[in-house]
Write a protein that holds these residues in place. Structure first.
Motif, PDB file in Angstrom:
ATOM      1  N   GLY A   5       7.783  -8.164   6.708  1.00 21.41           N
ATOM      2  CA  GLY A   5       6.997  -7.692   5.583  1.00 21.41           C
ATOM      3  C   GLY A   5       6.310  -8.852   4.876  1.00 21.41           C
ATOM      4  O   GLY A   5       6.783  -9.987   4.896  1.00 21.41           O
ATOM      5  N   ILE A   6       5.188  -8.566   4.221  1.00 18.46           N
ATOM      6  CA  ILE A   6       4.386  -9.583   3.558  1.00 18.46           C
ATOM      7  C   ILE A   6       4.973  -9.908   2.179  1.00 18.46           C
ATOM      8  O   ILE A   6       5.513  -9.036   1.494  1.00 18.46           O
ATOM      9  CB  ILE A   6       2.934  -9.100   3.388  1.00 18.46           C
ATOM     10  N   ILE A   7       4.864 -11.176   1.763  1.00 19.73           N
ATOM     11  CA  ILE A   7       5.188 -11.587   0.403  1.00 19.73           C
ATOM     12  C   ILE A   7       3.865 -11.823  -0.327  1.00 19.73           C
ATOM     13  O   ILE A   7       3.042 -12.633   0.112  1.00 19.73           O
ATOM     14  CB  ILE A   7       6.050 -12.861   0.376  1.00 19.73           C
ATOM     15  N   TYR A   8       3.654 -11.089  -1.461  1.00 17.53           N
ATOM     16  CA  TYR A   8       2.396 -11.150  -2.200  1.00 17.53           C
ATOM     17  C   TYR A   8       2.566 -11.882  -3.534  1.00 17.53           C
ATOM     18  O   TYR A   8       3.676 -11.967  -4.081  1.00 17.53           O
ATOM     19  CB  TYR A   8       1.891  -9.739  -2.506  1.00 17.53           C
ATOM     20  N   ASP A   9       1.442 -12.361  -4.085  1.00 18.49           N
ATOM     21  CA  ASP A   9       1.471 -12.866  -5.456  1.00 18.49           C
ATOM     22  C   ASP A   9       1.220 -11.687  -6.408  1.00 18.49           C
ATOM     23  O   ASP A   9       1.126 -10.529  -5.986  1.00 18.49           O
ATOM     24  CB  ASP A   9       0.462 -14.009  -5.642  1.00 18.49           C
ATOM     25  N   ARG A  10       1.103 -11.970  -7.695  1.00 17.63           N
ATOM     26  CA  ARG A  10       0.991 -10.914  -8.699  1.00 17.63           C
ATOM     27  C   ARG A  10      -0.297 -10.099  -8.549  1.00 17.63           C
ATOM     28  O   ARG A  10      -0.389  -8.963  -9.022  1.00 17.63           O
ATOM     29  CB  ARG A  10       1.083 -11.513 -10.098  1.00 17.63           C
ATOM     30  N   GLU A  11      -1.313 -10.634  -7.897  1.00 19.63           N
ATOM     31  CA  GLU A  11      -2.581  -9.936  -7.687  1.00 19.63           C
ATOM     32  C   GLU A  11      -2.676  -9.324  -6.288  1.00 19.63           C
ATOM     33  O   GLU A  11      -3.763  -8.960  -5.837  1.00 19.63           O
ATOM     34  CB  GLU A  11      -3.752 -10.901  -7.905  1.00 19.63           C
ATOM     35  N   LEU A  12      -1.544  -9.219  -5.606  1.00 27.34           N
ATOM     36  CA  LEU A  12      -1.462  -8.677  -4.242  1.00 27.34           C
ATOM     37  C   LEU A  12      -2.248  -9.510  -3.236  1.00 27.34           C
ATOM     38  O   LEU A  12      -2.771  -8.990  -2.248  1.00 27.34           O
ATOM     39  CB  LEU A  12      -1.934  -7.220  -4.205  1.00 27.34           C
TER      40      LEU A  12
ATOM     41  N   LYS B  22      15.393 -15.276   2.239  1.00 27.53           N
ATOM     42  CA  LYS B  22      16.817 -14.983   2.358  1.00 27.53           C
ATOM     43  C   LYS B  22      17.220 -13.831   1.441  1.00 27.53           C
ATOM     44  O   LYS B  22      17.952 -12.917   1.847  1.00 27.53           O
ATOM     45  CB  LYS B  22      17.641 -16.227   2.018  1.00 27.53           C
ATOM     46  N   SER B  23      16.741 -13.862   0.190  1.00 26.72           N
ATOM     47  CA  SER B  23      17.151 -12.852  -0.787  1.00 26.72           C
ATOM     48  C   SER B  23      16.747 -11.442  -0.365  1.00 26.72           C
ATOM     49  O   SER B  23      17.465 -10.477  -0.616  1.00 26.72           O
ATOM     50  CB  SER B  23      16.541 -13.180  -2.154  1.00 26.72           C
ATOM     51  N   TYR B  24      15.593 -11.313   0.288  1.00 27.93           N
ATOM     52  CA  TYR B  24      15.097 -10.000   0.689  1.00 27.93           C
ATOM     53  C   TYR B  24      14.981  -9.909   2.209  1.00 27.93           C
ATOM     54  O   TYR B  24      14.087  -9.235   2.734  1.00 27.93           O
ATOM     55  CB  TYR B  24      13.734  -9.738   0.042  1.00 27.93           C
ATOM     56  N   ASP B  25      15.896 -10.576   2.899  1.00 29.48           N
ATOM     57  CA  ASP B  25      15.819 -10.645   4.360  1.00 29.48           C
ATOM     58  C   ASP B  25      15.847  -9.266   5.011  1.00 29.48           C
ATOM     59  O   ASP B  25      15.044  -8.962   5.891  1.00 29.48           O
ATOM     60  CB  ASP B  25      16.961 -11.513   4.904  1.00 29.48           C
ATOM     61  N   ALA B  26      16.775  -8.407   4.575  1.00 29.07           N
ATOM     62  CA  ALA B  26      16.907  -7.084   5.192  1.00 29.07           C
ATOM     63  C   ALA B  26      15.637  -6.264   4.998  1.00 29.07           C
ATOM     64  O   ALA B  26      15.130  -5.638   5.937  1.00 29.07           O
ATOM     65  CB  ALA B  26      18.109  -6.354   4.604  1.00 29.07           C
ATOM     66  N   PHE B  27      15.096  -6.272   3.788  1.00 28.37           N
ATOM     67  CA  PHE B  27      13.886  -5.487   3.506  1.00 28.37           C
ATOM     68  C   PHE B  27      12.705  -6.001   4.311  1.00 28.37           C
ATOM     69  O   PHE B  27      11.954  -5.222   4.911  1.00 28.37           O
ATOM     70  CB  PHE B  27      13.570  -5.550   2.012  1.00 28.37           C
ATOM     71  N   LEU B  28      12.512  -7.312   4.322  1.00 25.95           N
ATOM     72  CA  LEU B  28      11.371  -7.890   5.032  1.00 25.95           C
ATOM     73  C   LEU B  28      11.484  -7.664   6.538  1.00 25.95           C
ATOM     74  O   LEU B  28      10.480  -7.450   7.222  1.00 25.95           O
ATOM     75  CB  LEU B  28      11.264  -9.385   4.723  1.00 25.95           C
ATOM     76  N   SER B  29      12.712  -7.722   7.061  1.00 22.01           N
ATOM     77  CA  SER B  29      12.917  -7.523   8.501  1.00 22.01           C
ATOM     78  C   SER B  29      12.614  -6.094   8.926  1.00 22.01           C
ATOM     79  O   SER B  29      12.108  -5.845  10.025  1.00 22.01           O
ATOM     80  CB  SER B  29      14.356  -7.874   8.884  1.00 22.01           C
ATOM     81  N   GLU B  30      12.923  -5.146   8.052  1.00 20.82           N
ATOM     82  CA  GLU B  30      12.796  -3.731   8.406  1.00 20.82           C
ATOM     83  C   GLU B  30      11.408  -3.171   8.126  1.00 20.82           C
ATOM     84  O   GLU B  30      11.111  -2.041   8.517  1.00 20.82           O
ATOM     85  CB  GLU B  30      13.838  -2.910   7.643  1.00 20.82           C
ATOM     86  N   ASN B  31      10.573  -3.925   7.442  1.00 15.74           N
ATOM     87  CA  ASN B  31       9.294  -3.369   7.011  1.00 15.74           C
ATOM     88  C   ASN B  31       8.092  -4.155   7.505  1.00 15.74           C
ATOM     89  O   ASN B  31       7.070  -4.264   6.826  1.00 15.74           O
ATOM     90  CB  ASN B  31       9.252  -3.270   5.480  1.00 15.74           C
TER      91      ASN B  31
ATOM     92  N   GLY C 199       5.792   0.492  12.252  1.00 23.26           N
ATOM     93  CA  GLY C 199       5.818  -0.307  11.033  1.00 23.26           C
ATOM     94  C   GLY C 199       4.414  -0.497  10.466  1.00 23.26           C
ATOM     95  O   GLY C 199       3.434   0.076  10.934  1.00 23.26           O
ATOM     96  N   SER C 200       4.342  -1.334   9.421  1.00 24.76           N
ATOM     97  CA  SER C 200       3.083  -1.571   8.726  1.00 24.76           C
ATOM     98  C   SER C 200       2.867  -3.063   8.546  1.00 24.76           C
ATOM     99  O   SER C 200       3.816  -3.827   8.410  1.00 24.76           O
ATOM    100  CB  SER C 200       3.106  -0.884   7.353  1.00 24.76           C
ATOM    101  N   ASP C 201       1.588  -3.455   8.549  1.00 18.19           N
ATOM    102  CA  ASP C 201       1.279  -4.863   8.310  1.00 18.19           C
ATOM    103  C   ASP C 201       0.885  -5.108   6.854  1.00 18.19           C
ATOM    104  O   ASP C 201       0.324  -6.146   6.512  1.00 18.19           O
ATOM    105  CB  ASP C 201       0.156  -5.339   9.236  1.00 18.19           C
ATOM    106  N   ARG C 202       1.213  -4.131   5.968  1.00 24.63           N
ATOM    107  CA  ARG C 202       0.876  -4.263   4.550  1.00 24.63           C
ATOM    108  C   ARG C 202       2.102  -4.185   3.630  1.00 24.63           C
ATOM    109  O   ARG C 202       2.055  -4.653   2.489  1.00 24.63           O
ATOM    110  CB  ARG C 202      -0.114  -3.161   4.149  1.00 24.63           C
ATOM    111  N   THR C 203       3.178  -3.585   4.083  1.00 24.63           N
ATOM    112  CA  THR C 203       4.369  -3.443   3.246  1.00 24.63           C
ATOM    113  C   THR C 203       4.970  -4.806   2.935  1.00 24.63           C
ATOM    114  O   THR C 203       4.979  -5.697   3.782  1.00 24.63           O
ATOM    115  CB  THR C 203       5.415  -2.573   3.954  1.00 24.63           C
ATOM    116  N   GLY C 204       5.493  -4.962   1.708  1.00 23.13           N
ATOM    117  CA  GLY C 204       6.103  -6.251   1.375  1.00 23.13           C
ATOM    118  C   GLY C 204       6.638  -6.315  -0.029  1.00 23.13           C
ATOM    119  O   GLY C 204       6.952  -5.290  -0.646  1.00 23.13           O
ATOM    120  N   ILE C 205       6.738  -7.529  -0.564  1.00 22.98           N
ATOM    121  CA  ILE C 205       7.318  -7.799  -1.880  1.00 22.98           C
ATOM    122  C   ILE C 205       6.271  -8.490  -2.748  1.00 22.98           C
ATOM    123  O   ILE C 205       5.562  -9.384  -2.273  1.00 22.98           O
ATOM    124  CB  ILE C 205       8.569  -8.684  -1.741  1.00 22.98           C
TER     125      ILE C 205
END
Length: 311
Positions: free
Chosen positions: A73-80, A171-180, A208-214
């Protein structure tokens, strides 16, 4: 002419000796047993060939699933705005055959040709990350993430060789990022030697999706500015930019920083210890805290001449 019917007739057996007669009888019995056993085996094979369960098992054993793309999953800044996965690289999937071997070897970069040649000789499907081959028969090319662009390594963290988060947000969001993340799989049909069967195209499955993330509170633009300034002005230290009303961290950088693509260099740099996050490191407040204690003394009206021994 030799009469085989007469050989096994009862009249003929009556004219031969007792020992020879027993031998003929045993031959006939063994022959009948063999015919009965062979008939039973033939029937059993026929029944097994009609078994739906065994047919399904045989199909599964001839199928081989190869994961070509396994993005997180992608990691975004506050402006996506993406902080990871902005850039991509090609990954080639090769189903070896006599027709594509020469073209694959010719197109692979020189340093990797020996490895590619060995994999082609084995005959099983394989991957070549970072290589874009021509789309000939049995070759499929996809795009996958280059995980980090080098921004905010102390915040985002890095992955191990198995693609699992080791530090930071990874590491903190490993499960979410791996699954999405986005996945691409090729289901190939192989023969008994685990080689692709010619003429049968693989089944390509995308999920899966190439847009889902944190989404983080970081601002990519501010983060870029402080990293550029810190690299010029600080040998060791940190810069943190916060939103005063909410306390949200808009940017955070520690110096010196490190390259997540070259962790060995960072680990071996014991003098500068670049992997330490100095922005979040607990420091001894030391003399700066004397202002706080002096203010408390004045408020309580304690004589400034009083001496206290602290052990």
């Amino acid at each position: 002419m030799y009469d085989i019917k007469n050989t096994f007739s009862l009249n003929h057996m009556g004219r031969i000796g007792p020992l020879t007669k027993k031998i003929y009888q045993r031959i006939i019995i063994c022959f009948c047993i063999f015919c009965a056993g062979f008939s039973a085996l033939y029937l059993r094979i026929g029944l097994l060939g009609r078994s739906e369960e065994l047919t399904e098992t045989a199909i599964k054993q001839s199928r081989y699933t190869l994961t070509a793309v396994n993005d997180r999953g992608i990691i975004y800044d506050r402006e996506l705005v993406p902080l990871t996965g902005e850039e991509t690289e090609a990954i080639s999937v090769i189903l070896p055959s006599a027709e594509n071997a020469a073209e694959v070897i010719k197109s692979v970069p020189e340093p990797r040709r020996e490895t590619a040649s060995d994999l082609l000789a084995r005959g099983a499907p394989f991957l070549l990350p970072g290589v874009k081959l021509p789309t000939v028969d049995g070759v499929f090319v996809f795009e996958q993430q280059i995980r980090h662009s080098g921004l905010a390594p102390h915040i985002l963290g890095y992955l191990n060789s198995e693609g699992q988060g080791v530090t930071g947000i990874e590491k903190s969001y490993d499960a979410f990022l791996s699954e999405n993340g986005r996945q691409v799989e090729l289901v190939c049909t192989l023969d008994g030697l685990q080689r692709p069967i010619a003429g049968i195209k693989p089944d390509i499955r995308e999920s899966g999706s190439d847009r889902t993330g944190i989404v983080l509170t970081l601002d990519k633009e501010i983060q870029t500015i402080i990293e550029q300034l810190g690299a010029k002005m600080l040998d060791k230290g940190a810069i943190v930019v916060m939103e005063p009303h909410s306390g949200e961290i808009l940017a955070s950088a520690s110096f010196p920083d490190y390259d997540t693509a070259d962790l060995s260099a960072a680990v071996n740099d014991t003098q500068n210890t670049p992997m330490i996050n100095r922005a979040f490191l607990p420091y001894s407040v030391g003399s700066t805290f004397k202002i706080v204690t002096a203010a408390a003394v004045l408020e309580e009206g304690i004589a400034m001449t009083q001496v206290t021994e602290c052990t």
